[in-house]
Design a protein around this motif. Structure first.
Motif, PDB file in Angstrom:
ATOM      1  N   PRO A 695      40.634  54.352  28.586  1.00  0.00           N
ATOM      2  CA  PRO A 695      39.645  53.484  27.691  1.00  0.00           C
ATOM      3  C   PRO A 695      39.481  52.545  28.193  1.00  0.00           C
ATOM      4  O   PRO A 695      40.161  52.287  29.381  1.00  0.00           O
ATOM      5  CB  PRO A 695      41.305  52.740  26.289  1.00  0.00           C
ATOM      6  N   PHE A 696      38.431  52.060  28.125  1.00  0.00           N
ATOM      7  CA  PHE A 696      37.447  51.256  29.014  1.00  0.00           C
ATOM      8  C   PHE A 696      38.101  49.721  29.290  1.00  0.00           C
ATOM      9  O   PHE A 696      38.239  49.263  29.943  1.00  0.00           O
ATOM     10  CB  PHE A 696      36.357  50.986  28.793  1.00  0.00           C
ATOM     11  N   GLN A 697      38.466  49.522  28.062  1.00  0.00           N
ATOM     12  CA  GLN A 697      39.230  48.424  27.628  1.00  0.00           C
ATOM     13  C   GLN A 697      39.991  47.403  28.531  1.00  0.00           C
ATOM     14  O   GLN A 697      40.809  46.780  29.481  1.00  0.00           O
ATOM     15  CB  GLN A 697      40.126  47.317  26.638  1.00  0.00           C
ATOM     16  N   VAL A 698      41.208  49.222  28.835  1.00  0.00           N
ATOM     17  CA  VAL A 698      42.335  49.459  30.226  1.00  0.00           C
ATOM     18  C   VAL A 698      41.982  48.939  30.904  1.00  0.00           C
ATOM     19  O   VAL A 698      43.123  48.695  32.369  1.00  0.00           O
ATOM     20  CB  VAL A 698      43.245  50.776  29.283  1.00  0.00           C
ATOM     21  N   VAL A 699      40.944  50.199  31.557  1.00  0.00           N
ATOM     22  CA  VAL A 699      40.455  50.006  33.194  1.00  0.00           C
ATOM     23  C   VAL A 699      40.088  48.627  33.614  1.00  0.00           C
ATOM     24  O   VAL A 699      40.194  47.780  34.502  1.00  0.00           O
ATOM     25  CB  VAL A 699      39.525  51.039  33.525  1.00  0.00           C
ATOM     26  N   ALA A 700      38.966  47.739  32.753  1.00  0.00           N
ATOM     27  CA  ALA A 700      39.112  46.476  32.904  1.00  0.00           C
ATOM     28  C   ALA A 700      39.932  45.403  32.976  1.00  0.00           C
ATOM     29  O   ALA A 700      39.810  44.595  33.761  1.00  0.00           O
ATOM     30  CB  ALA A 700      37.927  46.314  31.478  1.00  0.00           C
ATOM     31  N   LEU A 701      40.578  45.891  32.202  1.00  0.00           N
ATOM     32  CA  LEU A 701      42.074  44.455  32.237  1.00  0.00           C
ATOM     33  C   LEU A 701      43.294  45.143  33.793  1.00  0.00           C
ATOM     34  O   LEU A 701      43.231  44.015  34.460  1.00  0.00           O
ATOM     35  CB  LEU A 701      42.713  45.136  31.171  1.00  0.00           C
ATOM     36  N   VAL A 702      43.139  46.540  34.021  1.00  0.00           N
ATOM     37  CA  VAL A 702      43.751  46.574  34.795  1.00  0.00           C
ATOM     38  C   VAL A 702      42.811  45.933  35.846  1.00  0.00           C
ATOM     39  O   VAL A 702      44.085  45.544  37.210  1.00  0.00           O
ATOM     40  CB  VAL A 702      44.339  47.846  35.487  1.00  0.00           C
ATOM     41  N   THR A 703      41.843  45.997  36.307  1.00  0.00           N
ATOM     42  CA  THR A 703      40.592  45.777  37.743  1.00  0.00           C
ATOM     43  C   THR A 703      40.572  44.301  37.468  1.00  0.00           C
ATOM     44  O   THR A 703      40.752  44.044  38.417  1.00  0.00           O
ATOM     45  CB  THR A 703      39.699  46.368  37.416  1.00  0.00           C
ATOM     46  N   GLY A 704      40.472  43.460  35.947  1.00  0.00           N
ATOM     47  CA  GLY A 704      40.900  42.346  35.854  1.00  0.00           C
ATOM     48  C   GLY A 704      41.853  41.760  36.619  1.00  0.00           C
ATOM     49  O   GLY A 704      41.997  40.506  37.572  1.00  0.00           O
ATOM     50  N   PHE A 705      43.064  41.969  36.296  1.00  0.00           N
ATOM     51  CA  PHE A 705      44.024  41.560  36.597  1.00  0.00           C
ATOM     52  C   PHE A 705      44.405  41.328  38.322  1.00  0.00           C
ATOM     53  O   PHE A 705      45.492  41.197  38.575  1.00  0.00           O
ATOM     54  CB  PHE A 705      45.419  42.123  35.686  1.00  0.00           C
ATOM     55  N   TYR A 706      44.207  42.975  38.788  1.00  0.00           N
ATOM     56  CA  TYR A 706      44.070  42.913  40.360  1.00  0.00           C
ATOM     57  C   TYR A 706      43.702  41.982  41.286  1.00  0.00           C
ATOM     58  O   TYR A 706      44.101  42.092  41.785  1.00  0.00           O
ATOM     59  CB  TYR A 706      43.521  44.591  40.632  1.00  0.00           C
ATOM     60  N   VAL A 707      42.098  42.282  40.167  1.00  0.00           N
ATOM     61  CA  VAL A 707      41.452  40.991  41.499  1.00  0.00           C
ATOM     62  C   VAL A 707      42.772  39.399  41.042  1.00  0.00           C
ATOM     63  O   VAL A 707      41.806  39.052  42.212  1.00  0.00           O
ATOM     64  CB  VAL A 707      40.130  40.772  40.958  1.00  0.00           C
ATOM     65  N   LEU A 708      43.120  39.009  40.111  1.00  0.00           N
ATOM     66  CA  LEU A 708      43.736  38.079  40.181  1.00  0.00           C
ATOM     67  C   LEU A 708      45.279  37.581  40.097  1.00  0.00           C
ATOM     68  O   LEU A 708      45.518  36.998  40.133  1.00  0.00           O
ATOM     69  CB  LEU A 708      43.105  37.322  38.220  1.00  0.00           C
ATOM     70  N   ARG A 709      45.410  39.191  41.416  1.00  0.00           N
ATOM     71  CA  ARG A 709      46.900  38.974  41.157  1.00  0.00           C
ATOM     72  C   ARG A 709      47.025  37.099  42.045  1.00  0.00           C
ATOM     73  O   ARG A 709      46.928  36.697  42.998  1.00  0.00           O
ATOM     74  CB  ARG A 709      47.000  40.357  41.929  1.00  0.00           C
ATOM     75  N   HIS A 710      48.380  37.371  42.470  1.00  0.00           N
ATOM     76  CA  HIS A 710      48.909  36.374  42.720  1.00  0.00           C
ATOM     77  C   HIS A 710      48.894  36.543  44.137  1.00  0.00           C
ATOM     78  O   HIS A 710      48.765  37.680  44.991  1.00  0.00           O
ATOM     79  CB  HIS A 710      50.768  35.962  42.449  1.00  0.00           C
ATOM     80  N   PRO A 711      48.793  35.167  45.210  1.00  0.00           N
ATOM     81  CA  PRO A 711      48.743  35.962  46.569  1.00  0.00           C
ATOM     82  C   PRO A 711      49.856  36.544  47.657  1.00  0.00           C
ATOM     83  O   PRO A 711      49.620  37.375  48.430  1.00  0.00           O
ATOM     84  CB  PRO A 711      48.469  34.617  47.109  1.00  0.00           C
ATOM     85  N   ARG A 712      51.114  36.258  46.617  1.00  0.00           N
ATOM     86  CA  ARG A 712      52.079  37.226  47.478  1.00  0.00           C
ATOM     87  C   ARG A 712      52.000  38.566  47.166  1.00  0.00           C
ATOM     88  O   ARG A 712      52.862  39.172  48.573  1.00  0.00           O
ATOM     89  CB  ARG A 712      53.410  36.459  46.904  1.00  0.00           C
ATOM     90  N   PHE A 713      51.079  38.582  46.478  1.00  0.00           N
ATOM     91  CA  PHE A 713      50.043  40.649  46.999  1.00  0.00           C
ATOM     92  C   PHE A 713      49.129  40.855  47.620  1.00  0.00           C
ATOM     93  O   PHE A 713      48.725  42.028  47.494  1.00  0.00           O
ATOM     94  CB  PHE A 713      50.329  40.829  45.112  1.00  0.00           C
ATOM     95  N   HIS A 714      48.682  39.560  47.962  1.00  0.00           N
ATOM     96  CA  HIS A 714      47.536  40.101  48.696  1.00  0.00           C
ATOM     97  C   HIS A 714      47.951  40.686  50.112  1.00  0.00           C
ATOM     98  O   HIS A 714      49.334  40.675  50.517  1.00  0.00           O
ATOM     99  CB  HIS A 714      46.622  38.817  49.073  1.00  0.00           C
ATOM    100  N   HIS A 715      46.972  40.966  51.079  1.00  0.00           N
ATOM    101  CA  HIS A 715      46.650  41.532  51.794  1.00  0.00           C
ATOM    102  C   HIS A 715      46.090  40.712  52.844  1.00  0.00           C
ATOM    103  O   HIS A 715      44.570  40.691  52.645  1.00  0.00           O
ATOM    104  CB  HIS A 715      46.867  43.425  52.560  1.00  0.00           C
ATOM    105  N   LYS A 716      46.375  40.285  54.265  1.00  0.00           N
ATOM    106  CA  LYS A 716      45.259  40.523  54.669  1.00  0.00           C
ATOM    107  C   LYS A 716      44.688  40.885  56.108  1.00  0.00           C
ATOM    108  O   LYS A 716      43.616  39.991  56.534  1.00  0.00           O
ATOM    109  CB  LYS A 716      46.097  39.250  55.926  1.00  0.00           C
ATOM    110  N   LEU A 717      44.617  42.074  55.959  1.00  0.00           N
ATOM    111  CA  LEU A 717      43.587  42.852  56.019  1.00  0.00           C
ATOM    112  C   LEU A 717      42.559  43.213  54.791  1.00  0.00           C
ATOM    113  O   LEU A 717      43.177  42.461  53.528  1.00  0.00           O
ATOM    114  CB  LEU A 717      44.529  44.662  56.631  1.00  0.00           C
ATOM    115  N   PRO A 718      41.698  43.924  55.570  1.00  0.00           N
ATOM    116  CA  PRO A 718      40.828  44.183  54.268  1.00  0.00           C
ATOM    117  C   PRO A 718      40.569  45.197  54.399  1.00  0.00           C
ATOM    118  O   PRO A 718      41.906  46.343  54.032  1.00  0.00           O
ATOM    119  CB  PRO A 718      39.180  44.447  55.698  1.00  0.00           C
TER     120      PRO A 718
END
Length: 736
Positions: A695-718
């Motif tokens: 479902p599109f809503q699931v894709v949108a939620l997963v994408t949005g939460f991935y972009v807004l994830r906490h900095p500890r889950f970020h990588h400094k590399l591109p």
């Protein structure tokens, strides 16, 4: 609308004047043997006086001149009107009429004009003498209809009076050159290289050389001119053969008066006609040219910049819409005016104002020798579009002493103000002072301040609101648009015609004034303007940059509470997507209501910081004031050329980077890099299947939460997509 155009002079301070209308005289006694005289009238009030023109050998002269004396400067109790006889040695006294100022009647418009009366002349002892003088004397204000034609103060020069001018009615003339027939070249052993040259006044255009090198050439090419009513000069066309690189032979010529040319109001075609060509006034065998000539009435002839144009109506009056309101301008006074010249060893300024809106130009009277002039003159215009601009300029009159014989001096600029009507509230009187700024080669200088009163009265709010949904220019500009090159050339021709016509008025509105008001030369290269435009773009993009920074703070959890609220809002919008657009427009509505408290209260004025004029480099200003072509030494030109190359190199790099990113997008599917394209194609197939079953809503939620994830889950590399995109090929490898 006629009642609304009747000015009540309620925007300016009422100024009292003593008016003296000298109409004519009769039965004047002669002084010489022939019994004739050269009469003129001298109006004297204390230390002030005004004189009419004199007539030679006439005992019943007619002058019809009006003199106005400011009540503030009156220091006498008696008005003297003397009739004198012009003489080479000393003017002879003929007679006079005396008036006690306490007995002079008052008149306030709309009262009818005071009728002139006959007064018997008296000698210096009060005895009646032969001769009568027709006069009208009254106290009035600057609202009196006699004020514009009156001579104010002690100077009788026409250059100090207030005047109203009208721009000539301008048309675009389209010359569609189709073909010619039966041309007779001088040398018939060669193929003729024929073109058509068209001349209208100072404008000259020519077609390309016909590709069909025969005696029946074809072009089907349009030439555009600017013509002004009344049409004074014909359109002259000549068919010429290029015999040698610097030698052309005229094969035929014809002159066509513009009065007989068809006028087109819309896009419907006009019938073409054949015109006979004359050659050396000997027509043995008539050559012909086939053309379609017509005056374009559906366009607006641009003589101003489209960014601050004061009129957007088409040329043809049949296409005009009804006015939406009235603009009233009160030119009150100025203060702190800088000295503009020296006269008799002391600094002085003789200031006057010029205002331009639509086809109507107004010029106030010149206030002589004052650094704080008071005009208190009011003018009115009909308004047809609220998104227009009125221009007000202040100048120093350099033609008072000696007139045009004073070395051909030009009136100096003191400053200019632009007021956009759409920034004004309807019915409100704006009374403010505006700085007068002038850019000199040495830098920007404040020349003083001008005090204006402006009121925009709307006759129909519905019609004005409807104008915001209409195209800015007449529809012909969009149906058959003119090229940028054509518009630049035609605007230059239009400004030249307007300045030439207004400079022939009396008193003339001189060329330097018209060109300054119409912003001639504003399209020329200027480092200062280029910097200002870059900063303007940065200001426009500043909001997007601020949103990007705010979103980056959200993604990096700088404020955890705000980030959590954004998560909740995002979840709601994904689950209820029908709320997305209403939320956006509601947010914009709330922002607009919030900013209403800080809305601008005054019309904007010239901004030195926005114009980058407050810190411009002297060499950049010198380059801006340079003529075209340049008149500077070779070393200066070389230095400026190198600087321009440096700037162009940076722009070239930015443009190249943008082209590289676009070519990388194209290479995703171009198989330029077969491995990258294969990976992208396989990814597209997998993504299509996954998005189909998810479902599109699931894709949108997963994408949005991935972009807004906490900095500890970020990588400094591109990220992987960025790395993949940067490895795609571009066409930079093929560049020399």
């Amino acid at each position: 609308m006629g009642d609304k155009l009747t000015s009540t002079y309620d925007l300016v301070e009422q100024m009292q004047y003593l008016y003296v209308r000298v109409v004519k005289a009769k039965d004047l006694p002669g002084k010489d043997v022939t019994g004739s005289l050269d009469p003129y009238v001298e109006v004297r009030l204390g230390n002030y006086k005004g004189t009419t023109r004199h007539f030679e050998k006439k005992s019943n002269p007619e002058w019809s001149q009006v003199f106005a004396f400011s009540k503030d400067r009156i220091q006498a109790s008696v008005l003297e009107v003397n009739v004198k006889d012009k003489d080479f040695i000393k003017d002879d006294f003929v007679g006079c009429v005396m008036f006690d100022l306490n007995d002079i009647p008052k008149r306030v418009p709309p009262d009818s004009p005071l009728a002139p009366q006959w007064y018997r002349l008296e000698d210096r002892h009060g005895n009646k003498v032969k001769g009568e003088l027709m006069l009208a004397v009254w106290m009035g204000t600057q609202a009196d209809e006699a004020f514009p034609e009156s001579v104010t103060g002690a100077d009788a020069l026409a250059t100090i009076r207030s005047k109203v001018y009208l721009s000539p009615k301008l048309w675009y003339l389209r010359v569609n050159v189709i073909e010619a027939q039966d041309l007779i070249p001088g040398d018939r052993s060669r193929f003729p290289e024929v073109y058509v040259k068209a001349i209208l006044g100072n404008q000259a255009l020519r077609t390309r050389v016909s590709m069909s090198k025969t005696i029946n050439p074809m072009w089907n090419e349009d030439l555009m001119f600017v013509a002004a009513e009344p049409f004074e000069e014909p359109l002259v066309l000549s068919v010429e053969d290029r015999v040698a690189p610097n030698k052309d032979e005229v094969l035929g010529r014809c002159a066509i008066p513009l009065q007989y040319i068809d006028r087109r109001l819309d896009h419907r075609p006009i019938n073409s006609k054949w015109y006979n060509l004359e050659k050396k006034k000997e027509i043995k065998f008539a050559s012909r040219i086939h053309m379609r000539l017509y005056l374009e009435g559906g366009y607006h002839v641009l003589d101003e910049s489209t960014h601050y144009s004061s009129d957007l109506r088409p040329t043809a009056k049949q296409l005009w819409k009804s006015s939406i309101g009235v603009l009233e301008l009160g030119v009150l006074n100025a203060h702190g005016i800088s000295p503009m010249k020296t006269k008799d060893g002391r600094a002085t300024t003789d200031a006057y104002c010029v205002a331009k809106y639509g086809q109507k130009w107004v010029r106030t009277r010149t206030i002589i020798d004052s650094f704080a002039p008071k005009w208190n003159e009011q003018y009115t215009w009909e308004v047809f579009d609220p998104c227009t601009v009125i221009n007000i300029g202040v100048f120093d009159n350099c033609h008072l002493q000696g007139g045009d014989k004073s070395g051909g001096a030009k009136d100096s600029r003191i400053g200019k103000v632009r007021i956009r009507l759409s920034t004004l509230e309807t019915g409100r009187v704006y009374t403010h002072s505006y700085p007068l700024l002038v850019l000199h080669p040495t830098g920007v200088k404040k020349m003083g301040e001008i005090h204006l009163a402006v009121r925009f009265t709307c006759s129909s709010l519905l019609n004005m609101m409807h104008m915001y949904s209409q195209p800015l220019l007449p529809k012909m500009h969009y149906i058959y648009p003119l090229t940028v090159t054509q518009l630049d050339s035609l605007r230059h021709q239009a400004t030249q015609i307007v300045s030439m016509r207004l400079s022939r008025a009396e008193p003339p509105l001189r060329k330097e004034i018209v060109e300054y008001m119409l912003d001639v030369g504003s399209h020329m290269w200027s480092m200062r303007r280029s910097k200002a435009n870059v900063f303007r773009i940065m200001g426009v993009l500043g909001g997007l940059i601020a949103i990007g920074r705010w979103f980056d703070q959200i993604c990096n959890w700088k404020n955890p509470i705000t980030t959590v609220l954004i998560h909740i809002l995002f979840l709601i919008l994904v689950l209820y997507p029908e709320l997305i657009l209403p939320t956006i427009f509601l947010y914009l509505f709330l922002i607009g209501v919030w900013y209403y408290r800080w809305r601008p209260r005054h019309p904007p004025h010239m901004d030195t910081r926005l114009s980058c004029a407050d810190n411009a480099h002297p060499d950049e200003l010198d380059e801006e004031f340079d003529t075209f072509p340049t008149a500077r030494p070779l070393d200066y030109v070389r230095m400026r050329y190198d600087r321009l190359r440096s700037i162009a190199g940076r722009i070239q790099t930015v443009v190249g980077d943008l082209a590289t990113q676009g070519e990388r997008l194209q290479s995703l599917l171009s198989w330029r890099d077969p491995r990258a394209t294969a990976l992208f194609v396989i990814f597209c197939l997998i993504a299509a299947i996954a998005l189909y079953v998810t479902p599109f809503q699931v894709v949108a939620l997963v994408t949005g939460f991935y972009v807004l994830r906490h900095p500890r889950f970020h990588h400094k590399l591109p990220s992987t997509p960025v790395n993949f995109f940067r490895r795609l090929p571009a066409r930079t490898d093929c560049m020399l």
